[in-house]
Design an enzyme around this catalytic site. Structure first.
Site, PDB file in Angstrom:
ATOM      1  N   GLN A 122      -3.939  -1.698  10.158  1.00  0.00           N
ATOM      2  CA  GLN A 122      -3.930  -2.987   9.449  1.00  0.00           C
ATOM      3  C   GLN A 122      -4.442  -4.111  10.344  1.00  0.00           C
ATOM      4  O   GLN A 122      -4.011  -4.287  11.476  1.00  0.00           O
ATOM      5  CB  GLN A 122      -2.501  -3.295   8.970  1.00  0.00           C
ATOM      6  N   LYS A 151       0.838  -1.204   0.000  1.00  0.00           N
ATOM      7  CA  LYS A 151       0.000   0.000   0.000  1.00  0.00           C
ATOM      8  C   LYS A 151       0.879   1.263   0.000  1.00  0.00           C
ATOM      9  O   LYS A 151       0.564   2.249  -0.670  1.00  0.00           O
ATOM     10  CB  LYS A 151      -0.938  -0.005   1.222  1.00  0.00           C
ATOM     11  N   ASP A 203     -10.567   3.288   5.507  1.00  0.00           N
ATOM     12  CA  ASP A 203     -10.877   1.851   5.457  1.00  0.00           C
ATOM     13  C   ASP A 203     -12.391   1.615   5.498  1.00  0.00           C
ATOM     14  O   ASP A 203     -12.855   0.526   5.173  1.00  0.00           O
ATOM     15  CB  ASP A 203     -10.283   1.196   6.706  1.00  0.00           C
TER      16      ASP A 203
END
Ligand code: GUN
Length: 300
Positions: free
Chosen positions: A95, A51, A118
């Site tokens: 994450q 990412k 997210d």
């Protein structure tokens, strides 16, 4: 193989090109995303690294915040508070998975909804339910929608069978497919680990979205001829012949399903790259809306 393969690499590159152009046209500070990673889980190390690399390619700044596996939830939340308050940070990504001792949803909820690129916090999930487009949609389901859209798959009145009920993929994917707009307007069935006679249900699907994290659960005989198959699974299976000792497979037995489906995503190279592309798109959206708020505040 009658099915045509939906090329997630190619479609994600198109989206990244669009994002890159948008970033270049922005005035003010560069969009910036902060990554939070706890521990050294190899998959998380890989995905966060990927990412960051893609962010750099499209002109998005990124910061990496690392924490030992032994850190407490309170310490992690305190660090998220600092990122929430930092005007130079537009997007925050924690994450997953987090250590078992932590309550993942509580941590996701700590992220300022305006920076929750997210789409995991309760405000953004609520906005998705309310069809309020000002929120952030989780990147994997958002990527699925783009794949369908850009592959000319018509969801109007289609029966979409979602296999998996996670907060990250299954639930938001189902909500997106029943949205009162295209791509949406579908009839949705959500299956999961307790579903009886899964095949009898997936065989009814005009579109099957497999997101349950079980390698090869969906076999060719579970797919209706002509259906569109979206395989979200990225599972490592041991393979002594592979250089790394494992290979990546989806939740669908690709070779079998490709014999009956009309379109199918491969693993890797299907949904995976779309998740990263949508994260970049969400980060630009966050940056633009936060900067809009700041300039409005300056005028008041
Ligand atoms: N772990 C696996 N997929 C994801 C994702 O989309 N976002 C985050 N934060 N963690 C993940």
């Amino acid at each position: 193989m009658p099915a045509s393969v939906i090329d997630g690499n190619k479609i994600s590159q198109e989206i990244l090109e669009e994002v890159s152009q948008e970033v270049a046209s922005l005035k003010g500070p560069k969009p910036t995303i902060a990554f939070v990673r706890v521990g050294e889980d190899p998959a998380s190390v890989f995905y966060v690294g990927k990412k960051q690399k893609v962010a750099a390619q499209v002109g998005i700044e990124s910061k990496l915040n690392l924490f030992p596996k032994s850190c407490t939830q309170a310490e992690l939340c305190a660090a998220i508070d600092v990122l929430n308050a930092d005007p130079a940070v537009h997007g925050i990504l924690v994450q997953a998975p987090l250590p078992d001792e932590m309550n993942e949803q509580e941590v996701f909820n700590r992220v300022d909804p305006r920076k929750d690129v997210d789409g995991f916090c309760r405000d953004n999930l609520g906005k998705l339910c309310q069809e309020d487009d000002s929120g952030f949609v989780a990147c994997t389901p958002a990527g699925i929608v783009e794949l369908l859209k850009r592959s000319d798959v018509n969801t109007e009145g289609a029966h979409v069978v979602v296999v998996g009920r996670s907060l990250i993929v299954g639930k938001p994917a189902a909500l997106l497919m029943i949205k009162k707009a295209l791509p949406g307007n579908a009839t949705v069935t959500v299956c999961h680990s307790r579903t009886k006679d899964l095949g009898a249900i997936t065989r009814q699907g005009d579109i099957v979205i497999a997101a349950i994290g079980r390698p090869g659960l969906i076999t060719g005989d579970m797919i209706k001829p002509g259906a569109v198959v979206i395989d979200v699974g990225i599972n490592r299976v041991e393979d002594a012949t592979a250089k790394k000792g494992y290979r990546l497979v989806g939740d669908v037995v690709f070779e079998e399903a490709a014999e009956v489906a009309s379109q199918i995503t491969p693993v890797p190279g299907g949904v995976g790259p779309m998740t990263v592309a949508m994260l970049m798109s969400n980060t630009v959206k966050a940056c633009k809306s936060l900067q809009g708020e700041q300039s409005l505040a300056g005028k008041l």
